[in-house]
Design an enzyme around this catalytic site. Structure first.
Site, PDB file in Angstrom:
ATOM      1  N   LYS A 127      10.146 -43.467  36.668  1.00 35.49           N
ATOM      2  CA  LYS A 127       8.701 -43.355  36.442  1.00 35.49           C
ATOM      3  C   LYS A 127       8.203 -42.190  37.271  1.00 35.49           C
ATOM      4  O   LYS A 127       8.811 -41.842  38.287  1.00 35.49           O
ATOM      5  CB  LYS A 127       7.993 -44.642  36.909  1.00 35.49           C
ATOM      6  CG  LYS A 127       6.638 -44.845  36.266  1.00 35.49           C
ATOM      7  CD  LYS A 127       6.777 -45.485  34.899  1.00 35.49           C
ATOM      8  CE  LYS A 127       5.480 -45.562  34.161  1.00 35.49           C
ATOM      9  NZ  LYS A 127       5.623 -46.421  32.958  1.00 35.49           N
ATOM     10  N   ASP A 167       2.225 -42.569  29.760  1.00 38.32           N
ATOM     11  CA  ASP A 167       1.779 -43.851  30.326  1.00 38.32           C
ATOM     12  C   ASP A 167       0.262 -43.680  30.485  1.00 38.32           C
ATOM     13  O   ASP A 167      -0.330 -42.853  29.773  1.00 38.32           O
ATOM     14  CB  ASP A 167       2.484 -44.135  31.662  1.00 38.32           C
ATOM     15  CG  ASP A 167       2.293 -45.586  32.140  1.00 38.32           C
ATOM     16  OD1 ASP A 167       2.974 -46.476  31.622  1.00 38.32           O
ATOM     17  OD2 ASP A 167       1.437 -45.829  33.016  1.00 38.32           O
TER      18      ASP A 167
HETATM   19  P1  NDP Z   1      -4.085 -45.310  28.250  1.00 39.88           P
HETATM   20  O1  NDP Z   1      -4.357 -44.303  29.284  1.00 39.88           O
HETATM   21  O2  NDP Z   1      -3.951 -44.898  26.833  1.00 39.88           O
HETATM   22  O3  NDP Z   1      -5.170 -46.464  28.295  1.00 39.88           O
HETATM   23  C1  NDP Z   1      -5.388 -47.204  29.460  1.00 39.88           C
HETATM   24  C2  NDP Z   1      -6.520 -48.174  29.223  1.00 39.88           C
HETATM   25  O4  NDP Z   1      -6.592 -49.078  30.325  1.00 39.88           O
HETATM   26  C3  NDP Z   1      -7.872 -47.482  29.148  1.00 39.88           C
HETATM   27  O5  NDP Z   1      -8.741 -48.234  28.342  1.00 39.88           O
HETATM   28  C4  NDP Z   1      -8.317 -47.514  30.606  1.00 39.88           C
HETATM   29  O6  NDP Z   1      -9.721 -47.425  30.790  1.00 39.88           O
HETATM   30  C5  NDP Z   1      -7.822 -48.867  31.051  1.00 39.88           C
HETATM   31  N1  NDP Z   1      -7.528 -48.846  32.485  1.00 39.88           N
HETATM   32  C6  NDP Z   1      -6.642 -48.044  33.116  1.00 39.88           C
HETATM   33  N2  NDP Z   1      -6.667 -48.278  34.429  1.00 39.88           N
HETATM   34  C7  NDP Z   1      -7.587 -49.221  34.631  1.00 39.88           C
HETATM   35  C8  NDP Z   1      -8.074 -49.890  35.778  1.00 39.88           C
HETATM   36  N3  NDP Z   1      -7.601 -49.604  37.002  1.00 39.88           N
HETATM   37  N4  NDP Z   1      -9.018 -50.844  35.603  1.00 39.88           N
HETATM   38  C9  NDP Z   1      -9.508 -51.131  34.362  1.00 39.88           C
HETATM   39  N5  NDP Z   1      -9.085 -50.525  33.242  1.00 39.88           N
HETATM   40  C10 NDP Z   1      -8.142 -49.594  33.370  1.00 39.88           C
HETATM   41  O7  NDP Z   1      -2.748 -46.056  28.740  1.00 39.88           O
HETATM   42  P2  NDP Z   1      -1.736 -46.948  27.901  1.00 39.88           P
HETATM   43  O8  NDP Z   1      -2.438 -47.709  26.855  1.00 39.88           O
HETATM   44  O9  NDP Z   1      -0.584 -46.094  27.540  1.00 39.88           O
HETATM   45  O10 NDP Z   1      -1.206 -47.948  29.039  1.00 39.88           O
HETATM   46  C11 NDP Z   1      -1.804 -49.222  29.272  1.00 39.88           C
HETATM   47  C12 NDP Z   1      -0.812 -50.115  30.007  1.00 39.88           C
HETATM   48  O11 NDP Z   1       0.365 -50.262  29.202  1.00 39.88           O
HETATM   49  C13 NDP Z   1      -0.296 -49.586  31.348  1.00 39.88           C
HETATM   50  O12 NDP Z   1      -0.049 -50.683  32.204  1.00 39.88           O
HETATM   51  C14 NDP Z   1       1.021 -48.912  30.991  1.00 39.88           C
HETATM   52  O13 NDP Z   1       1.888 -48.849  32.075  1.00 39.88           O
HETATM   53  C15 NDP Z   1       1.529 -49.896  29.938  1.00 39.88           C
HETATM   54  N6  NDP Z   1       2.528 -49.404  29.011  1.00 39.88           N
HETATM   55  C16 NDP Z   1       2.335 -48.277  28.271  1.00 39.88           C
HETATM   56  C17 NDP Z   1       3.298 -47.853  27.381  1.00 39.88           C
HETATM   57  C18 NDP Z   1       3.098 -46.659  26.510  1.00 39.88           C
HETATM   58  O14 NDP Z   1       3.991 -46.400  25.698  1.00 39.88           O
HETATM   59  N7  NDP Z   1       2.008 -45.951  26.595  1.00 39.88           N
HETATM   60  C19 NDP Z   1       4.579 -48.568  27.252  1.00 39.88           C
HETATM   61  C20 NDP Z   1       4.653 -49.770  28.014  1.00 39.88           C
HETATM   62  C21 NDP Z   1       3.673 -50.161  28.870  1.00 39.88           C
HETATM   63  P3  NDP Z   1     -10.385 -46.047  31.264  1.00 39.88           P
HETATM   64  O15 NDP Z   1     -10.295 -45.125  30.087  1.00 39.88           O
HETATM   65  O16 NDP Z   1     -11.766 -46.397  31.649  1.00 39.88           O
HETATM   66  O17 NDP Z   1      -9.561 -45.566  32.431  1.00 39.88           O
HETATM   67  O1  2IT Z   2       6.021 -48.339  30.707  1.00 43.48           O
HETATM   68  C1  2IT Z   2       6.651 -47.833  29.761  1.00 43.48           C
HETATM   69  O2  2IT Z   2       7.611 -48.406  29.242  1.00 43.48           O
HETATM   70  C2  2IT Z   2       6.200 -46.537  29.239  1.00 43.48           C
HETATM   71  N1  2IT Z   2       5.205 -46.006  29.711  1.00 43.48           N
HETATM   72  C3  2IT Z   2       6.971 -45.844  28.147  1.00 43.48           C
HETATM   73  C4  2IT Z   2       8.129 -45.086  28.720  1.00 43.48           C
HETATM   74  C5  2IT Z   2       8.895 -44.227  27.745  1.00 43.48           C
HETATM   75  O3  2IT Z   2       9.805 -43.540  28.220  1.00 43.48           O
HETATM   76  O4  2IT Z   2       8.622 -44.234  26.542  1.00 43.48           O
END
Ligand code: NDP
Ligand code: 2IT
Length: 446
Positions: A127, A167
């Site tokens: 990461k 992420d």
């Molecule tokens: P994005 O940046 O696309 O979206 C994040 C969302 O969560 C936004 O709505 C954001 O609001 C909100 N958010 C972030 N931080 C906070 C906080 N501290 N408090 C409240 N709301 C918060 O990220 P992703 O959708 O990609 O990721 C979301 C989660 O999923 C994370 O935990 C990430 O690690 C996990 N994840 C992502 C993957 C991926 O492929 N993208 C894969 C597996 C897991 P705001 O815009 O106001 O910051």
């Molecule tokens: O938390 C996760 O699994 C991710 N943000 C996706 C990682 C990846 O390499 O696609």
């Protein structure tokens, strides 16, 4: 006895890794499942696999200077945690968020090792990211930052070494700028990042994969109890990549999604979010980069400032924003209101006390390392397509993703079965551990 040993182990972890609360939390949750398994399999104890698996193979920290639109010098810190490469090249996302620090990235890298192992694909765990905040920055500023970040990171990654992805705060736009800079520095067009644009090596379904995969996993959990997604009322937190495509798949399967949120508050739409309303969210969040409050204004529904969605009555909860967003109290409210399943789209969104509430209530609880593995799994598919220099159709990629989520559910069932029930936390932790631990044994003291 086991509890005393775990306490002793955690004292060592905390002493060696001070000020890394999220890392301690992730290690303790996993070690709690693995300790009893180790007692029955002393070969892992003798080789000190648990002690080794919590120690990153390498931690890289670097300075990221860049110029903003006013010509001022700005400074951020960049990181890459290369946690474990026993079963494949390092793989895992990059997070750009002001809260990013070493402890948060170490927890995420640690979780990634187990998650990637569960996907059935050959990927190690990593990461990275930065305390850079993309919010409120112009495209030009984001590009400048990404170019500076990649100038240093490029020394440590490569298609057979370490393959980052997105992420929080890192989506298609950022991956584009990062890829452009890598290509320029190395003069190589390779699959060094995943989540790329479709015209330049990306995979169909990658943007959708985490959300779709999470719903496929919950579908499997419900099936094991003779239930289905159709007609279920769902609450989702976040409104970013994971939340958006969880919503889309749930709509397709006939569920009703009533909430989304961002860091300022949450919307409650009693009529349910349909395809048209979701299109508005996609444009709001991915193009205009606005606040979810605008959804409530546009569709005349409730907006709860600074609130999370867990007070809404639901059948299924999908925490899809960030870590520790469901407290013990939130979990109690969800259970009291009749929630029967939780699919963690985010990484470690439920506190340990919250998990205990769900487990005591015997509701279906899918931990992030199993439930959200569809994102990185599809990244693995993108890597394969890049190596083969071909691209699979949307249907083919989606079918592979779906089958991987079914396989992850089977692994959780294999290692987590307790009578009629499946303990998904134990199943995911042991299932993820065995493959990596065996590879570490095979490869000797590395
Ligand atoms: P994005 O940046 O696309 O979206 C994040 C969302 O969560 C936004 O709505 C954001 O609001 C909100 N958010 C972030 N931080 C906070 C906080 N501290 N408090 C409240 N709301 C918060 O990220 P992703 O959708 O990609 O990721 C979301 C989660 O999923 C994370 O935990 C990430 O690690 C996990 N994840 C992502 C993957 C991926 O492929 N993208 C894969 C597996 C897991 P705001 O815009 O106001 O910051
Ligand atoms: O938390 C996760 O699994 C991710 N943000 C996706 C990682 C990846 O390499 O696609």
């Amino acid at each position: 006895m086991a509890e005393a040993k775990l306490k002793e182990f955690m004292r060592m972890v905390i002493k060696k890794n001070p000020s890394e609360a999220e890392f301690h939390q992730a290690v303790e949750e996993t070690a709690r499942s693995i300790f009893p398994f180790l007692q029955k399999n002393p070969k892992y104890l003798k080789a000190k696999i648990l002690e080794r698996i919590i120690e990153p193979e390498r931690v890289i920290m670097f300075r990221v200077p860049w110029l903003n639109d006013k010509g001022e010098v700005c400074l951020n810190r960049g990181y890459r945690i290369q946690m474990n490469s026993a079963i494949g090249p390092y793989k895992g996302g990059l997070r750009f968020h002001p809260t990013v620090n070493l402890g948060i990235l170490k927890f995420l890298a640690f979780e990634q090792v187990f998650k990637n192992s569960l996907t059935t694909l050959p990927m190690g765990g990593a990461k990275g990211g930065s305390d850079f905040d993309p919010k409120g920055k112009s495209d030009n500023e984001v590009m400048k930052f990404c170019q500076s970040f990649m100038t240093e990171l490029s020394k440590y990654i490569g298609p057979d070494t370490d393959v980052p992805a997105g992420d929080i705060g890192v989506g298609g736009r950022e991956i584009g700028y990062l890829f452009g800079q890598y290509k320029r520095l190395k003069d190589e067009f390779t699959g060094v990042l995943t989540g790329k644009g479709l015209n330049w090596g990306g995979s169909l379904i990658r943007p959708e994969a985490t959300g779709y995969g999470c719903v496929y996993f919950v579908q499997e959990m419900l099936k094991s109890k003779g239930q289905s997604i159709s007609g279920k009322v769902c609450v989702i937190s976040g409104s970013g990549n994971v939340a958006q495509y969880t919503t889309q798949k749930l709509i397709q399967l006939g569920a009703k999604v009533v909430t989304l949120s961002d860091s300022n508050g949450c919307v409650y739409d009693e009529h349910g979010i349909d395809e048209k309303k979701l299109d508005f969210v996609l444009e709001l969040k991915n193009v205009r980069r606005g606040r979810i409050r605008e959804y409530a204004q546009k569709f005349n529904c409730k907006y709860l400032e600074n609130k999370r969605p867990w007070g809404a009555t639901c059948d299924i909860a999908f925490p899809s924003a960030t870590q520790n967003e469901i407290s013990k109290e939130d979990a109690k409210v969800l259970v009291k209101n009749g929630c029967i399943a939780v699919g963690e789209g985010a990484n470690m969104p439920t506190t340990p006390e919250g998990i205990k509430v769900f487990q005591d209530a015997k509701i279906l609880f899918a931990p992030g390392k199993a439930a959200n593995a569809g994102g990185v799994a599809t990244s693995g598919l993108e890597m394969s397509q890049n190596s083969l220099r071909l691209s699979w159709s949307r249907e083919e990629a989606d079918e592979r993703l779906h089958n991987i989520m079914i396989a992850i559910h089977q692994q959780c069932a294999k290692y987590g079965r307790k009578g009629k029930d499946i303990d998904y936390v134990t199943g995911a932790n042991i299932g993820g551990f065995v493959k990596v631990a065996d590879a570490m044994l095979d490869q000797g003291l590395v």
